[in-house]
Every structure is written in C-alpha cells, then in structure tokens.
Design an enzyme around this catalytic site. Structure first.
Site, PDB file in Angstrom:
ATOM      1  N   ASP A 109       0.762  -1.275  -0.018  1.00  0.00           N
ATOM      2  CA  ASP A 109       0.087   0.099  -0.043  1.00  0.00           C
ATOM      3  C   ASP A 109       0.927   1.372   0.108  1.00  0.00           C
ATOM      4  OD1 ASP A 109      -2.590  -1.435   0.695  1.00  0.00           O
ATOM      5  OD2 ASP A 109      -1.320  -2.201   2.300  1.00  0.00           O
ATOM      6  N   GLN A 164      13.926   1.212  -2.597  1.00  0.00           N
ATOM      7  CA  GLN A 164      13.049   1.025  -3.888  1.00  0.00           C
ATOM      8  C   GLN A 164      13.914   0.953  -5.069  1.00  0.00           C
ATOM      9  OE1 GLN A 164       9.427   3.432  -3.735  1.00  0.00           O
ATOM     10  NE2 GLN A 164       8.225   1.574  -3.156  1.00  0.00           N
ATOM     11  N   GLU A 193       1.679  -6.319  -5.344  1.00  0.00           N
ATOM     12  CA  GLU A 193       1.466  -5.570  -6.271  1.00  0.00           C
ATOM     13  C   GLU A 193       2.628  -4.817  -6.875  1.00  0.00           C
ATOM     14  OE1 GLU A 193      -2.432  -3.655  -6.178  1.00  0.00           O
ATOM     15  OE2 GLU A 193      -1.599  -1.824  -7.160  1.00  0.00           O
ATOM     16  N   ASP A 194       3.380  -4.035  -5.989  1.00  0.00           N
ATOM     17  CA  ASP A 194       4.078  -3.202  -6.489  1.00  0.00           C
ATOM     18  C   ASP A 194       5.573  -3.972  -6.977  1.00  0.00           C
ATOM     19  OD1 ASP A 194       5.145  -0.492  -6.887  1.00  0.00           O
ATOM     20  OD2 ASP A 194       6.570  -0.955  -5.474  1.00  0.00           O
TER      21      ASP A 194
HETATM   22  O1  TRH Z   1       4.602  -6.063   0.462  1.00  0.00           O
HETATM   23  P1  TRH Z   1       3.737  -6.605  -0.401  1.00  0.00           P
HETATM   24  O2  TRH Z   1       3.109  -7.981  -0.190  1.00  0.00           O
HETATM   25  O3  TRH Z   1       2.238  -5.668  -0.335  1.00  0.00           O
HETATM   26  C1  TRH Z   1       0.945  -5.552  -0.500  1.00  0.00           C
HETATM   27  C2  TRH Z   1       0.096  -5.648   0.724  1.00  0.00           C
HETATM   28  O4  TRH Z   1       0.337  -6.881   1.489  1.00  0.00           O
HETATM   29  C3  TRH Z   1      -1.115  -5.100   0.441  1.00  0.00           C
HETATM   30  O5  TRH Z   1      -2.019  -5.165   1.367  1.00  0.00           O
HETATM   31  C4  TRH Z   1      -1.782  -5.930  -0.722  1.00  0.00           C
HETATM   32  O6  TRH Z   1      -2.909  -5.490  -0.991  1.00  0.00           O
HETATM   33  C5  TRH Z   1      -0.869  -5.775  -1.877  1.00  0.00           C
HETATM   34  O7  TRH Z   1       0.365  -6.273  -1.642  1.00  0.00           O
HETATM   35  C6  TRH Z   1      -1.333  -6.513  -3.190  1.00  0.00           C
HETATM   36  O8  TRH Z   1       4.309  -6.605  -1.928  1.00  0.00           O
HETATM   37  P2  TRH Z   1       4.506  -5.458  -2.786  1.00  0.00           P
HETATM   38  O9  TRH Z   1       3.315  -4.906  -3.277  1.00  0.00           O
HETATM   39  O10 TRH Z   1       5.535  -6.020  -3.809  1.00  0.00           O
HETATM   40  O11 TRH Z   1       4.999  -4.543  -2.046  1.00  0.00           O
HETATM   41  C7  TRH Z   1       6.347  -4.374  -1.748  1.00  0.00           C
HETATM   42  C8  TRH Z   1       7.354  -3.207  -1.779  1.00  0.00           C
HETATM   43  O12 TRH Z   1       8.451  -3.085  -1.098  1.00  0.00           O
HETATM   44  C9  TRH Z   1       7.414  -2.702  -2.989  1.00  0.00           C
HETATM   45  O13 TRH Z   1       7.238  -1.099  -3.090  1.00  0.00           O
HETATM   46  C10 TRH Z   1       8.916  -2.946  -3.074  1.00  0.00           C
HETATM   47  C11 TRH Z   1       9.402  -2.759  -1.885  1.00  0.00           C
HETATM   48  N1  TRH Z   1      10.873  -3.291  -1.530  1.00  0.00           N
HETATM   49  C12 TRH Z   1      11.927  -2.515  -1.372  1.00  0.00           C
HETATM   50  O14 TRH Z   1      11.733  -1.290  -1.253  1.00  0.00           O
HETATM   51  N2  TRH Z   1      13.004  -3.159  -0.750  1.00  0.00           N
HETATM   52  C13 TRH Z   1      13.008  -4.426  -0.807  1.00  0.00           C
HETATM   53  O15 TRH Z   1      14.028  -4.984  -0.371  1.00  0.00           O
HETATM   54  C14 TRH Z   1      11.944  -5.279  -1.225  1.00  0.00           C
HETATM   55  C15 TRH Z   1      12.056  -6.578  -0.992  1.00  0.00           C
HETATM   56  C16 TRH Z   1      10.463  -4.602  -1.527  1.00  0.00           C
END
Ligand code: TRH
Length: 361
Positions: A17, A243, A261-262
C-alpha cells in the site's frame, strides 16, 4: 489548474500500500511539479519504504512530497482538501475531511488494486455518488490495457534500466532474487535449487520469509549479511533495500520471485523472467488473478512459466520443474523482453491520472 493533490494511504499489511502510494506521490511531484500531500496512518511501516522518513514527525517534506501522519478523525476538522483527492485502495477518508470536501468539491478518485482481469476495462473510470454528501467519486483502475488507468512507470525508468544493465558484468552462475510470502512452498524451492543442475546465487532481502529459510539450513536464525551454501545453491541475506536498490537487484538477476502488487510490476519493468506470488485472497480468487495476468503476458497454460507459477502458488516446486524452468530461461528472457516492450508502449498511471484530472476542469 489542479496543482494540489492529497493521497490517502492506509497500511493494511506489508509494504504494497505504501509502496504504491509513495512511488506515485514522488512521480507526481517529480514529473508534473504537483504539490502532493501524502497521508499515511503508519509511519513506522512507511519508514521502511520512504527513505529518510522520521517516523516521529507528524509532517515533513521528503523529495518534495509532504508526508503527513494520518491521525484521528478530529485532526482533520480544519484540513482543507487539495484540488485532487486520491483515496488509495478504498481506505475510507476521514469524515471531517469529506465534510470539508463539500465546500471546495475536489476531484475525488479511488485508486483501486491492480488486476489483469477483463472486467477492469469496463469498470475503470466509472463514477458513483457519495450518499451522505452527494459528492462525485471515480474508481480509477490501474491495469494492463489501454482502456484502464495503466501501470506505474516513471518517465526515465527504462533509460535508467538500460544504462544499468550495460554496466553489469555477467557472472557464470545464475542470479536469482527471492521476495515472497512465508506461506510459499519455500522448502521445496530451496531444495530444488540446491539439488538442481545449475549453480545458483540466491539473494533474499530480509523479511518475513527469513525464518523458513533459516529452518531449511538447519539454523535457529539467520541475519543480514549471512551467506549459506547447500550443494548447487549459495544464498545471501540482503538488507531490506530502498526501492531504487530493489529495482537494481531485479534488473541484474536472471530470475526474480516477486509478490503482491508493486514488486510484481517492478519485475515486469525489469524485462527479466519472473515468478509472481499473488496476494492470497478468499476462495482462491488470487489464482484467477494469476491466470488473467498470464493471459495478458501471453503465456499458455501448458508452458513451463504457467506450470511453475501454479506450483509456486498452490502446490510445490519439484527439482524437475526447477531444472526445466532454468533450461528454458534464455527463451523466457526473450519473452520477458518482448512483453515488457509491449506494456512500455502504454500510457503510465501517473500520466493517465493527470490527463483525467485536466479533462475534468
Ligand atoms: O509487501 P507486499 O506483499 O504488499 C502488498 C500488501 O500486502 C497489500 O496489503 C496488498 O494489498 C498488496 O500487496 C497487493 O508486496 P508489494 O506490493 O510488492 O510491495 C512491496 C514493496 O516493498 C514494493 O514497493 C517494493 C518494496 N521493496 C523494497 O523497497 N525493498 C526490498 O528489499 C523489497 C524486497 C521490497
């Protein structure tokens, strides 16, 4: 001119999020010179994503974005809404803030979760009337077709990626990054990598799956900086990256495991093969989301990428499946590059938001 934007973000769990909201806020500020206020209800989680964030400060400017703590309802009584208000992922705006919106009637958008399902085309940009105030609200759906709100992609991302890739030195072993939920069949994947026909270097940013990885290596715990070996596999625990650093990791690995998602979309932009673990949903709806994406990504059901995704989501990874995936990796890389190029042609989410708001003046 709709120069001032409010983005509301509730941290439901994990980092997606805030990951999406922060990326979008930064891009709107950076590429469109908009005044963006980002309201976040959990600054401790946010500080993992927003570099340099002071989790104790109620309001602070970071990279030109005003990051504010979303406190109790009462704290919004005197907050005047900006010209555009983005309610991320139906997070429900504070009631006093909605009351203040009645006076200045901002453009109110609900930024929805990303899905590749076909219905998104029909539902994108549909409006509804907020029952208590009569205010108009639009559902803005990111997505994979021109009919949707598009995907987050910064203007210079592709140029940066290509410049970085040109600098990387190719190593003889296979580089894999691993970011997944702890309920993934990790033991089977690690076992398959260790037993596999190819030597693998696996990089894991620290997080919730670390305990399971420690278990696999027969260790009580593992820490950032640890490197562990088993047969064909060397696994290194990385710090949780910024990121930008995470993008670099995705660009330089031959295969990326991503989730949510991201990170999924960052893996798409890496133009490298990836395995996506969808966020778990009731009645296994996430499997439908996976299939919808694989279709858009032009993967057929009998192909190894589809089989591997389903095994990762629903059963387990066998050494045979792992070996097959790795054998096909050069072809999968070509496929990834073509698919990425295809989606790069689409207008990105921030641009679509800006165009949408301009047209509504
Ligand atoms: O962490 P996620 O599982 O996030 C979400 C939430 O759970 C949310 O509630 C849900 O609705 C959504 O998924 C679909 O996975 P996501 O989306 O990939 O987010 C991870 C973030 O962390 C992304 O912006 C990348 C960042 N990241 C870093 O900045 N550094 C890192 O070392 C890693 C592994 C990720």
């Amino acid at each position: 001119m709709n120069r001032r934007w409010d983005i509301f973000c509730r941290v439901v769990d994990n980092f997606g999020d805030i990951g999406v909201c922060w990326r979008l806020a930064k891009q709107l500020q950076d590429e469109y010179a908009l005044d963006v206020r980002l309201w976040v209800d959990d600054l401790n989680v946010a500080s993992k994503i927003v570099t340099d964030l002071d989790a104790e400060a109620h309001s602070q400017k970071i990279y030109g974005v005003e990051v504010c703590l979303w406190r109790d309802e009462a704290s919004f009584v005197n907050v005047m809404p900006a010209d555009v208000v983005i309610e991320a992922f139906a997070c429900e705006l504070p009631s006093p803030f909605i009351r203040n919106m009645v006076a200045n009637k901002p453009i109110w958008l609900n930024l929805e979760y990303l899905s590749a399902e076909a219905w998104v085309d029909e539902f994108h940009a549909l409006g509804s009337v907020h029952p208590a105030t009569g205010l108009h609200k639009t559902s803005f759906f990111p997505g994979f077709t021109q009919k949707t709100g598009g995907l987050i992609r910064e203007q210079h991302l592709i140029t940066k990626r290509e410049a970085a890739k040109a600098e990387f030195k190719r190593l003889p072993s296979l580089q894999v990054s691993l970011f997944c939920y702890p309920h993934a069949p990790l033991q089977s994947l690690l076992h398959a990598m260790a037993e596999g026909e190819h030597s693998v270097e696996c990089f894991v940013p620290t997080g919730s799956a670390i305990g399971k990885i420690a278990e696999f290596f027969g260790r009580a715990q593992i820490e950032v900086g640890d490197t562990l070996n088993k047969q064909q596999m060397t696994l290194t625990v990385l710090p949780f990256l910024t990121q930008d650093e995470y993008d670099q990791l995705l660009w330089c690995c031959d295969l990326n495991f991503v989730r949510g998602e991201d990170s999924w979309i960052r893996a798409l932009w890496s133009a490298q093969p990836f395995i996506w673990q969808t966020y778990p949903q009731e009645e296994k709806h996430h499997l439908k989301k996976l299939d919808a994406f694989l279709e858009k990504y032009e993967v057929k059901q009998n192909e190894v990428l589809s089989e591997f995704h389903h095994a990762w989501l629903d059963t387990e990874i066998t050494p045979k499946l792992w070996n097959q995936l790795i054998t096909e990796l050069p072809a999968l890389k070509e496929h990834a590059e073509l698919q990425t190029q295809k989606f790069e042609q689409h207008t990105d989410l921030a641009a679509k938001l800006v165009i949408f708001t301009k047209n509504r003046v």
